[in-house]
Structure formats: structure tokens, C-alpha cells
Design an enzyme around this catalytic site. Structure first.
Site, PDB file in Angstrom:
ATOM      1  CG  LEU A   8      -2.206   3.233   1.615  1.00 30.74           C
ATOM      2  CD1 LEU A   8      -2.245   4.670   1.080  1.00 30.74           C
ATOM      3  CD2 LEU A   8      -2.005   3.227   3.123  1.00 30.74           C
ATOM      4  NE  ARG A  15     -14.606   6.087  -9.987  1.00 25.94           N
ATOM      5  CZ  ARG A  15     -13.645   6.079 -10.905  1.00 25.94           C
ATOM      6  NH1 ARG A  15     -13.944   6.061 -12.186  1.00 25.94           N
ATOM      7  NH2 ARG A  15     -12.388   6.101 -10.541  1.00 25.94           N
ATOM      8  CE  LYS A  22     -10.997   0.449  -5.217  1.00 31.54           C
ATOM      9  NZ  LYS A  22     -10.775   1.691  -5.992  1.00 31.54           N
ATOM     10  CE1 TYR A 103      -1.772   4.425  -2.764  1.00 36.00           C
ATOM     11  CE2 TYR A 103      -2.690   4.682  -4.960  1.00 36.00           C
ATOM     12  CZ  TYR A 103      -2.065   5.226  -3.862  1.00 36.00           C
ATOM     13  OH  TYR A 103      -1.745   6.560  -3.859  1.00 36.00           O
ATOM     14  N   GLY A 140      -2.129  11.879 -10.422  1.00 39.89           N
ATOM     15  CA  GLY A 140      -1.176  12.888  -9.975  1.00 39.89           C
ATOM     16  C   GLY A 140      -0.031  12.960 -10.981  1.00 39.89           C
ATOM     17  CG  ASN A 226     -10.580   3.285  -9.618  1.00 37.06           C
ATOM     18  OD1 ASN A 226     -10.281   3.314  -8.425  1.00 37.06           O
ATOM     19  ND2 ASN A 226      -9.726   3.590 -10.571  1.00 37.06           N
ATOM     20  CE1 TYR A 348     -18.355 -35.312  -3.585  1.00 40.38           C
ATOM     21  CE2 TYR A 348     -19.456 -36.821  -2.090  1.00 40.38           C
ATOM     22  CZ  TYR A 348     -18.697 -35.682  -2.300  1.00 40.38           C
ATOM     23  OH  TYR A 348     -18.276 -34.939  -1.233  1.00 40.38           O
TER      24      TYR A 348
HETATM   25  C1  UD1 Z   1      -3.727   8.659  -5.670  1.00 38.66           C
HETATM   26  C2  UD1 Z   1      -2.559   9.640  -5.732  1.00 38.66           C
HETATM   27  C3  UD1 Z   1      -2.333  10.060  -7.179  1.00 38.66           C
HETATM   28  C4  UD1 Z   1      -2.053   8.839  -8.031  1.00 38.66           C
HETATM   29  C5  UD1 Z   1      -3.188   7.818  -7.874  1.00 38.66           C
HETATM   30  C6  UD1 Z   1      -2.814   6.545  -8.545  1.00 38.66           C
HETATM   31  C7  UD1 Z   1      -2.603  10.908  -3.627  1.00 38.66           C
HETATM   32  C8  UD1 Z   1      -2.982  12.187  -2.989  1.00 38.66           C
HETATM   33  N1  UD1 Z   1      -2.891  10.800  -4.926  1.00 38.66           N
HETATM   34  O1  UD1 Z   1      -4.870   9.354  -6.080  1.00 38.66           O
HETATM   35  O2  UD1 Z   1      -1.226  10.931  -7.254  1.00 38.66           O
HETATM   36  O3  UD1 Z   1      -1.892   9.201  -9.375  1.00 38.66           O
HETATM   37  O4  UD1 Z   1      -3.435   7.533  -6.488  1.00 38.66           O
HETATM   38  O5  UD1 Z   1      -3.884   5.651  -8.537  1.00 38.66           O
HETATM   39  O6  UD1 Z   1      -2.039  10.047  -2.981  1.00 38.66           O
HETATM   40  N2  UD1 Z   1      -6.862   5.256   0.821  1.00 38.66           N
HETATM   41  C9  UD1 Z   1      -6.960   4.967   2.159  1.00 38.66           C
HETATM   42  N3  UD1 Z   1      -7.314   5.955   3.011  1.00 38.66           N
HETATM   43  C10 UD1 Z   1      -7.556   7.217   2.624  1.00 38.66           C
HETATM   44  C11 UD1 Z   1      -7.472   7.512   1.250  1.00 38.66           C
HETATM   45  C12 UD1 Z   1      -7.117   6.515   0.372  1.00 38.66           C
HETATM   46  O7  UD1 Z   1      -6.727   3.837   2.560  1.00 38.66           O
HETATM   47  O8  UD1 Z   1      -7.874   8.041   3.485  1.00 38.66           O
HETATM   48  C13 UD1 Z   1      -6.490   4.211  -0.122  1.00 38.66           C
HETATM   49  C14 UD1 Z   1      -7.597   3.887  -1.107  1.00 38.66           C
HETATM   50  O9  UD1 Z   1      -8.414   2.838  -0.616  1.00 38.66           O
HETATM   51  C15 UD1 Z   1      -6.818   3.476  -2.341  1.00 38.66           C
HETATM   52  C16 UD1 Z   1      -5.536   4.271  -2.240  1.00 38.66           C
HETATM   53  O10 UD1 Z   1      -5.413   4.644  -0.896  1.00 38.66           O
HETATM   54  O11 UD1 Z   1      -6.493   2.110  -2.340  1.00 38.66           O
HETATM   55  C17 UD1 Z   1      -5.528   5.499  -3.162  1.00 38.66           C
HETATM   56  O12 UD1 Z   1      -6.538   6.376  -2.771  1.00 38.66           O
HETATM   57  P1  UD1 Z   1      -7.417   7.152  -3.835  1.00 38.66           P
HETATM   58  O13 UD1 Z   1      -8.388   7.992  -3.095  1.00 38.66           O
HETATM   59  O14 UD1 Z   1      -7.953   6.215  -4.850  1.00 38.66           O
HETATM   60  O15 UD1 Z   1      -6.314   8.086  -4.497  1.00 38.66           O
HETATM   61  P2  UD1 Z   1      -6.395   8.819  -5.877  1.00 38.66           P
HETATM   62  O16 UD1 Z   1      -7.234  10.028  -5.739  1.00 38.66           O
HETATM   63  O17 UD1 Z   1      -6.709   7.873  -6.956  1.00 38.66           O
HETATM   64 CA    CA Z   2      -7.659   5.718  -7.120  1.00 40.17          CA
END
Ligand code: UD1
Ligand code: CA
Length: 448
Positions: A8, A15, A22, A103, A140, A226, A348
Site C-alpha cells: 500500500l 506530514r 512520502k 505498507y 490500532g 510520517n 578524472y
Molecule cells: C493503520 C491501521 C492501524 C495500524 C497502523 C500502523 C487501518 C484502518 N489502520 O492506521 O491499525 O496501527 O496503520 O501504522 O488499517 N493507504 C493507501 N490507501 C488508502 C489508505 C491508506 O494506500 O486509502 C496506505 C497509506 O499510504 C499507508 C498505509 O496504507 O502506507 C497505512 O495507511 P494510514 O492511513 O497511514 O493508516 P493508519 O491510520 O496509520
Molecule cells: Ca500511518
């Protein structure tokens, strides 16, 4: 059992306060995304799907640069982690075995951890990577009973009792492919953030009689990036590990804290790395080579017995054979230096082949660029290039040939010949004294 990866990487990373997505920010001279992909690659996945969104084109390109076989899918609107995983579903519809979700902004998951999750999957439909957080913050929370995971509650939706739990979700999940996409399609955005939470699949699975388990890892492994401060923390963490590993492998680091490794640096046993050496990507150093203080190396290979620096720069395509010596203020790019070549000072060498035991004098330059194209310089074995020789490429110097100091060599020099290409010296006896006297006289006259 086969494995597919879903990475993902669609988030914006607000941030970071950056124009660049990022996951493209670097740790250890490589995008964060590459770190995640590298960890996943250790399982020899059948397929790797990278979900991109913000900066889709750039991020997709970076993913392809790491793994040409990676499949890129665009998530136009970021509606949550379950929605992101759902974008990969059509691409993995026929996949059997496991899917591992990583991730793009979490660079330090170890291959051993992913392997352990893969094994734990024999007992559970879903395996979540958890950790005990020193400061659980907004992670989470994993609500478990025994070794069974009952549900994951996002911070925003958690009760006070749930917020008190320190066992947290890293985000990494390993699940049966078929079950995963079934479960993901059942997720609804009924929560405080109105997002499709991937974490909801645990509870949905449970209601369908499928169990979830937890594999634990140290908190440092799940470190996400982040902010710029966390990017710097990640760099520090990486370097700490890389230095310890190098020392463990029998590499001498005179001042470990001042050496910076890249994601893929390979250094052989008994190599010596002096203070303030920085590695870019793609460097291999064989056993017993020595890199002296203040060198910058990238995309190069250094064979055993070679010495480099102090103050040398090796750029991509620099190939140093056994016992080559590259000294101070020397830059080498896209050049092959055969055994025993010496390039001692202020030089060089770019786009060149240099035969064994040739000596390159101080101040030599391969003039490889004509303003439009690059050209190659070829130097034979046991040649001697005099100090301050300009080698205007394309040009060839034969075996055992010699160029006179200060020469501008524009034509090939045959083997064993001497080439002198500079103005001839004229000596005029006594002229210096006469000239100086005349000048002093002029000055005295002006002074009056
Ligand atoms: C998520 C988890 C949380 C965990 C945390 C760990 C969920 C609902 N929550 O929260 O339980 O403790 O990660 O870091 O999964 N991304 C996408 N598309 C989207 C949303 C997110 O590609 O629509 C990607 C983001 O770029 C990122 C990753 O997924 O790399 C996590 O998304 P993020 O929004 O940071 O999740 P958290 O709220 O941190
Ligand atoms: Ca996150």
C-alpha cells in the site's frame, strides 16, 4: 505455498510537508518503497501488486525500477486501507496461497518476521503482525484472547479500556488470498473516520467462523515514517543496524558512527573502511580491500587488495580489479581498471578501459564529453600516462606506451611509443635577470 504481495503506497504523507510522495523519500540511499519491496521479495512472491495514488506515476515508476515484474494499480481516491487492498483484488483473483500486505512507508520489516507469519497462517485464516508499543498513541489496538485475535480497534473508535491496551497493529497482514478478498469486499465504512478499515476483516472473519492469529515483532521493526524527524530516525536506525552487521561480518570500521551504508552495500570480510565513508546504492567491496577516509562510492565494484582514497569518488560503473590503487581527489566513472592500475592523485577517469599495471599520472583527465556525446578512452597494459595529460576521447593508448607530462592527446598512440603533445621548451640564458631589471626600472619611474 505460494505468496503474493500487496504493497500500500497511495497515501499522501501530508506530514512530510513535501512535494514528493512520502514513499519516495530516501533511507539508506533508496526510496522507502524499495525497503518494503525488498523485505517482501525474500518470500519469492509470485506476484507483487503496488497500490499507488498520490504521485501515482512517480511511485509506479519507482516500483518498476525495483522490480520490473511489479504490477501497479491506481487507487484514485484514498478511502482507507481495505479500499486500497480491494484495488488489488482483480489482479490477484486467480491467486492461490497467501497474500501479504505491507505498507510502503514501513521500511524495516524483516524477512524472518514475514516467514513466521507465513508459517502461522497454517493455524489461522488471517495473521496480523503485532507489537508492544512503548507509546501506543494512535495505533490500532489488538484485542486478543489467548493467542487468538478477536478484533482490531482503531484508536478513534476505541473505548478507554481498549485504548489502555498496548498490543498494537503494525499493519502487516498475511491472509489466505481467497478469504482476504472476500472479507475485504464485506468491509463497510461504519466508523469515526468513515473509512474502509482493513482491520475490520478480523471481526468479519470471526463472524464467519474463521480465526485470526498474531505474530509479534519488536517495535523498532514496525517503525513507520510520517514526518521528516521520523525519516531521520529511520536513517539512524538503519545505519545502526548496518554498522553492527558489518562489524559482525568481520569488516573493520575505524569510526563506525561516521560510515553510511546503502540498502544493498556488500562488504567482504577483512575489508577496512576508514572514517567518513559514504556508500550510495550498488556497491560491492571484496575481502581485504581498503577504503580510506572521506570517500563517496556508488554503483561500483572494488576487488580484493585494492585501496581507495582518502578523498576519492567512485561513480556508477567504476570497476576496480585486484590491487588497484585509487588515491586522493580522484573521480572514476564508468571505467574498468585492470589489476594493479594506479591512479594516485587529482584525476578524472570517465568512460575508460585501463589495462593492467598502467600508471596514471597526477592531474590526468579523460576528456570524455564533447558537449553532446560521451566517448571512450582505451589505455593498454603497463602504459605510463604522464602528469597532466588530457586524453581527448575517443582515443587509444597502446600497451607500454608513454605520454609526456602536460600533453593533450588527440590521436591514438601505438604500443610502446612516446607521445609528446605540448609546446617545445625554449631556454634563453640570462633573460630572467634582464627582464626583472627592466620591470624594476619601470616601477621606480612610476613611483616618483
Ligand atoms: C493503520 C491501521 C492501524 C495500524 C497502523 C500502523 C487501518 C484502518 N489502520 O492506521 O491499525 O496501527 O496503520 O501504522 O488499517 N493507504 C493507501 N490507501 C488508502 C489508505 C491508506 O494506500 O486509502 C496506505 C497509506 O499510504 C499507508 C498505509 O496504507 O502506507 C497505512 O495507511 P494510514 O492511513 O497511514 O493508516 P493508519 O491510520 O496509520
Ligand atoms: Ca500511518
Amino acid at each position: 505455498m505460494s505468496v503474493s504481495l500487496v504493497i500500500l503506497a497511495a497515501g499522501m504523507g501530508t506530514r512530510m510537508n513535501s512535494d514528493m510522495p512520502k514513499v519516495l523519500h530516501h533511507v539508506a540511499a533508496s526510496p522507502l518503497l524499495h525497503h518494503a519491496m525488498l523485505a517482501g521479495q525474500s518470500l519469492s512472491p509470485d506476484r507483487t501488486v503496488v497500490v499507488v495514488g498520490h504521485g501515482a506515476e512517480q511511485v509506479g515508476k519507482a516500483a518498476k525500477a525495483f522490480d520490473e515484474g511489479a504490477v501497479i494499480v491506481v487507487q484514485d481516491e484514498q478511502k482507507g486501507t481495505a479500499h486500497a487492498v480491494a484495488q488489488a483484488a482483480p489482479l490477484l483473483a486467480d491467486a492461490s496461497g497467501d497474500v501479504i500486505i505491507l505498507y510502503g512507508d514501513t521500511p524495516f520489516i524483516r524477512p524472518e518476521t514475514l516467514a513466521a507469519m507465513h508459517v502461522a497462517r497454517k493455524k489461522h485464516a488471517i495473521v496480523v503482525l503485532g507489537f508492544h508499543a512503548a507509546d501506543p498513541g494512535r495505533y490500532g489496538r489488538l484485542i486478543a484472547s489467548g493467542d487468538t485475535l478477536e478484533k482490531i480497534v482503531e484508536f478513534k473508535d476505541a473505548s478507554d479500556a481498549e485504548r489502555a491496551v498496548t498490543l498494537c497493529n503494525s499493519g502487516v497482514i498475511c491472509a489466505d488470498a481467497k478469504a482476504l478478498f472476500d472479507l475485504v469486499s464485506a468491509v463497510e465504512p461504519n466508523n469515526a473516520a468513515s473509512e474502509y478499515y482493513l482491520t475490520d476483516i478480523v471481526q468479519i472473519a470471526r463472524s464467519r467462523g474463521l480465526s485470526s492469529g498474531i505474530v509479534l515483532c519488536p517495535e523498532a521493526e514496525t517503525m513507520g515514517v510520517n514526518t521528516r524527524a521520523q525519516l531521520a530516525d529511520a536513517e539512524r536506525e538503519f545505519q545502526k543496524r548496518a554498522r553492527a552487521e558489518a562489524l559482525e561480518n568481520g569488516v573493520t570500521l575505524t569510526a563506525p558512527d561516521t560510515v553510511f551504508f546503502a540498502i544493498d552495500t556488500v562488504v567482504g570480510r577483512d575489508a577496512i573502511i576508514g572514517p567518513n565513508v559514504v556508500f550510495g546504492p550498488g556497491v560491492t567491496i571484496e575481502s581485504g580491500a581498503e577504503i580510506r577516509a572521506f570517500c563517496h562510492l556508488e554503483g561500483c565494484h572494488i576487488s580484493r587488495g585494492a585501496t581507495v582514497g582518502p578523498f576519492a569518488r567512485l561513480r556508477p560503473g567504476a570497476e576496480l580489479a585486484e590491487d588497484v590503487h585509487v588515491g586522493n581527489f580522484v573521480e572514476i566513472k564508468n571505467a574498468i581498471l585492470d589489476e594493479g592500475v594506479k591512479v594516485g592523485h587529482l584525476t578524472y577517469i570517465g568512460d575508460a578501459d585501463i589495462g593492467e599495471h598502467t600508471n596514471i599520472g597526477a592531474g590526468t583527465v579523460t576528456c570524455n564529453y564533447d558537449g553532446v556525446m560521451k566517448h571512450r578512452t582505451t589505455i593498454g597494459k603497463r602504459a605510463f600516462i604522464g602528469s597532466d595529460t588530457m586524453l581527448v576521447a575517443p582515443v587509444k593508448i597502446g600497451d607500454g606506451a608513454l605520454t609526456a607530462s602536460g600533453s593533450v592527446i588527440t590521436e591514438d598512440v601505438p604500443a610502446e611509443a612516446v607521445a609528446i603533445a605540448r609546446a617545445e621548451q625554449i631556454v634563453k640564458a640570462g633573460l630572467a635577470t634582464k627582464l626583472l631589471e627592466r620591470l624594476r626600472a619601470i616601477k621606480a619611474k612610476k613611483g616618483k
